[in-house]
Design a protein around this motif. Structure first.
Motif, PDB file in Angstrom:
ATOM      1  N   ARG A 191       0.827  -1.204   0.000  1.00  0.00           N
ATOM      2  CA  ARG A 191       0.000   0.000   0.000  1.00  0.00           C
ATOM      3  C   ARG A 191       0.861   1.253   0.000  1.00  0.00           C
ATOM      4  NH1 ARG A 191      -3.398   2.713  -2.350  1.00  0.00           N
ATOM      5  NH2 ARG A 191      -4.574   4.232  -1.126  1.00  0.00           N
ATOM      6  N   ILE A 192       1.951   1.243   0.736  1.00  0.00           N
ATOM      7  CA  ILE A 192       2.851   2.398   0.764  1.00  0.00           C
ATOM      8  C   ILE A 192       3.456   2.633  -0.617  1.00  0.00           C
ATOM      9  CG2 ILE A 192       5.085   3.183   1.640  1.00  0.00           C
ATOM     10  CD1 ILE A 192       4.212   1.941   4.360  1.00  0.00           C
ATOM     11  N   ARG A 193       3.863   1.557  -1.292  1.00  0.00           N
ATOM     12  CA  ARG A 193       4.385   1.709  -2.648  1.00  0.00           C
ATOM     13  C   ARG A 193       3.327   2.286  -3.581  1.00  0.00           C
ATOM     14  NH1 ARG A 193       7.816  -2.947  -1.429  1.00  0.00           N
ATOM     15  NH2 ARG A 193       6.020  -4.332  -1.641  1.00  0.00           N
ATOM     16  N   GLU A 194       2.093   1.814  -3.460  1.00  0.00           N
ATOM     17  CA  GLU A 194       1.012   2.337  -4.297  1.00  0.00           C
ATOM     18  C   GLU A 194       0.824   3.839  -4.083  1.00  0.00           C
ATOM     19  OE1 GLU A 194      -2.352   0.013  -3.204  1.00  0.00           O
ATOM     20  OE2 GLU A 194      -1.895  -1.620  -4.605  1.00  0.00           O
ATOM     21  N   LEU A 195       0.914   4.284  -2.837  1.00  0.00           N
ATOM     22  CA  LEU A 195       0.741   5.706  -2.551  1.00  0.00           C
ATOM     23  C   LEU A 195       1.871   6.535  -3.150  1.00  0.00           C
ATOM     24  CD1 LEU A 195      -0.518   5.446   1.118  1.00  0.00           C
ATOM     25  CD2 LEU A 195      -1.839   6.307  -0.825  1.00  0.00           C
ATOM     26  N   LEU A 196       3.093   6.030  -3.108  1.00  0.00           N
ATOM     27  CA  LEU A 196       4.208   6.734  -3.748  1.00  0.00           C
ATOM     28  C   LEU A 196       3.936   6.928  -5.232  1.00  0.00           C
ATOM     29  CD1 LEU A 196       7.259   4.928  -2.098  1.00  0.00           C
ATOM     30  CD2 LEU A 196       6.494   7.265  -1.642  1.00  0.00           C
ATOM     31  N   PHE A 197       3.423   5.875  -5.886  1.00  0.00           N
ATOM     32  CA  PHE A 197       3.144   5.952  -7.314  1.00  0.00           C
ATOM     33  C   PHE A 197       1.922   6.838  -7.592  1.00  0.00           C
ATOM     34  CE2 PHE A 197       5.010   1.411  -7.452  1.00  0.00           C
ATOM     35  CZ  PHE A 197       6.293   1.924  -7.405  1.00  0.00           C
ATOM     36  N   GLY A 241      -0.698  11.838  -9.758  1.00  0.00           N
ATOM     37  CA  GLY A 241      -1.430  13.071  -9.507  1.00  0.00           C
ATOM     38  C   GLY A 241      -0.699  14.295 -10.026  1.00  0.00           C
ATOM     39  N   VAL A 242       0.631  14.312  -9.850  1.00  0.00           N
ATOM     40  CA  VAL A 242       1.429  15.441 -10.345  1.00  0.00           C
ATOM     41  C   VAL A 242       1.409  15.477 -11.866  1.00  0.00           C
ATOM     42  CG1 VAL A 242       3.754  16.402 -10.484  1.00  0.00           C
ATOM     43  CG2 VAL A 242       2.893  15.528  -8.305  1.00  0.00           C
ATOM     44  N   GLU A 243       1.626  14.329 -12.496  1.00  0.00           N
ATOM     45  CA  GLU A 243       1.688  14.303 -13.952  1.00  0.00           C
ATOM     46  C   GLU A 243       0.353  14.657 -14.597  1.00  0.00           C
ATOM     47  OE1 GLU A 243       5.270  11.080 -14.743  1.00  0.00           O
ATOM     48  OE2 GLU A 243       3.193  10.542 -15.216  1.00  0.00           O
ATOM     49  N   ASP A 258      -6.966  16.129  -6.436  1.00  0.00           N
ATOM     50  CA  ASP A 258      -7.622  15.179  -5.534  1.00  0.00           C
ATOM     51  C   ASP A 258      -6.747  13.952  -5.301  1.00  0.00           C
ATOM     52  OD1 ASP A 258      -9.866  16.778  -5.232  1.00  0.00           O
ATOM     53  OD2 ASP A 258     -10.861  15.922  -6.977  1.00  0.00           O
ATOM     54  N   ILE A 259      -6.077  13.474  -6.343  1.00  0.00           N
ATOM     55  CA  ILE A 259      -5.184  12.331  -6.173  1.00  0.00           C
ATOM     56  C   ILE A 259      -4.047  12.682  -5.226  1.00  0.00           C
ATOM     57  CG2 ILE A 259      -3.483  10.870  -7.328  1.00  0.00           C
ATOM     58  CD1 ILE A 259      -5.260  10.786  -9.750  1.00  0.00           C
ATOM     59  N   ILE A 260      -3.443  13.854  -5.414  1.00  0.00           N
ATOM     60  CA  ILE A 260      -2.321  14.260  -4.558  1.00  0.00           C
ATOM     61  C   ILE A 260      -2.781  14.394  -3.115  1.00  0.00           C
ATOM     62  CG2 ILE A 260      -0.584  16.030  -4.127  1.00  0.00           C
ATOM     63  CD1 ILE A 260      -0.730  16.721  -7.127  1.00  0.00           C
ATOM     64  N   ARG A 261      -3.915  15.041  -2.896  1.00  0.00           N
ATOM     65  CA  ARG A 261      -4.411  15.213  -1.520  1.00  0.00           C
ATOM     66  C   ARG A 261      -4.695  13.870  -0.865  1.00  0.00           C
ATOM     67  NH1 ARG A 261      -8.582  20.229  -2.750  1.00  0.00           N
ATOM     68  NH2 ARG A 261      -7.037  21.902  -2.520  1.00  0.00           N
ATOM     69  N   GLY A 262      -5.152  12.894  -1.653  1.00  0.00           N
ATOM     70  CA  GLY A 262      -5.482  11.590  -1.096  1.00  0.00           C
ATOM     71  C   GLY A 262      -4.288  10.805  -0.603  1.00  0.00           C
ATOM     72  N   VAL A 263      -3.095  11.215  -0.993  1.00  0.00           N
ATOM     73  CA  VAL A 263      -1.874  10.532  -0.565  1.00  0.00           C
ATOM     74  C   VAL A 263      -1.465  10.970   0.846  1.00  0.00           C
ATOM     75  CG1 VAL A 263       0.601  10.298  -1.073  1.00  0.00           C
ATOM     76  CG2 VAL A 263      -1.074  10.183  -2.927  1.00  0.00           C
ATOM     77  N   PHE A 264      -1.918  12.159   1.274  1.00  0.00           N
ATOM     78  CA  PHE A 264      -1.499  12.750   2.546  1.00  0.00           C
ATOM     79  C   PHE A 264      -2.644  12.777   3.556  1.00  0.00           C
ATOM     80  CE2 PHE A 264       1.217  14.662  -0.706  1.00  0.00           C
ATOM     81  CZ  PHE A 264       2.477  14.590  -0.139  1.00  0.00           C
TER      82      PHE A 264
END
Length: 209
Positions: A22-28, A33-35, A40-46
């Motif tokens: 799951r941690i690896r998935e969040l890194l990806f 989200g940046v690309e 919303d994708i970026i916010r969901g990581v934090f």
């Protein structure tokens, strides 16, 4: 028949495997989200109270998500990679060190374009709350960066051989990108390439010079 101790050990090993994945998935997901410019994708990581330190931005990670999407909004080419994650688990917390490689095209005042590349590492503290892993603190260590001019040839074709009509699809930096279709992308396939006259590109045509 497994005894209680063996069952506990297996449960812990399974939890560690699932946590690491799951941690690896969040890194990806952060990179995606940046690309795609998807706040919303970026916010969901934090986590909501997470903090980031990128040097040029230090503060709440949810605000950082808006900042980085706005900053990249008019950047025509954004490509990021995250690799080599080292994950150290400690209950509901994890320390994660990973490497990043970033390439962006930035427009100059005179209308030209430069390619800016950066390499470095993320040092993250993840925390699991209510069963959900998210980043609680991130520090970006920018260890190398360089720029180069982007040639008119590159700007004109974005990877297409010179002098021919494009048969290669180009993605977008928003929700119209084909990746948002998921499995439905199979319904969007173009006509077979057999209908297109074959052209063998020479080395000179593919040259970036």
């Amino acid at each position: 028949m497994l005894d209680a101790a063996a069952l506990v050990a297996i449960t812990r090993r399974l939890d560690a495997l699932e946590s690491r994945e799951r941690i690896r998935e969040l890194l990806f997901e952060f990179v995606r989200g940046v690309e795609r410019g998807d706040v919303d994708i970026i916010r969901g990581v934090f986590h909501p109270d997470a903090r980031t330190d990128y040097g040029i931005f230090v503060g709440n990670a949810q605000e950082f998500a808006t900042h980085i999407v706005d900053w990249y909004r008019d950047v025509p080419y954004v490509r990021n990679f995250v690799t080599n994650p080292r994950i150290v688990l400690d209950g509901d917390r994890a320390f994660v060190e990973s490497h990043f490689d970033s390439t962006n095209w930035l427009e100059l005042e005179d209308g030209g374009m430069i390619e800016r590349c950066a390499e470095g590492r993320y040092t993250d503290v993840f925390e699991r709350r209510d069963g959900q892993w998210r980043i609680l603190h991130r520090r970006a260590l920018n260890e190398k960066h360089w720029t180069r001019p982007v040639s008119a040839k590159e700007l004109g074709r974005r990877g297409q051989p010179a002098g021919r009509q494009s048969t290669t699809l180009v993605g977008t930096r928003d929700r119209s990108d084909p990746s948002y279709l998921g499995f439905a992308v199979a319904n969007e396939l173009p006509a077979p390439f057999a209908a297109t006259p074959h052209h063998e590109a020479s080395a000179a045509e593919w040259s970036w010079a």
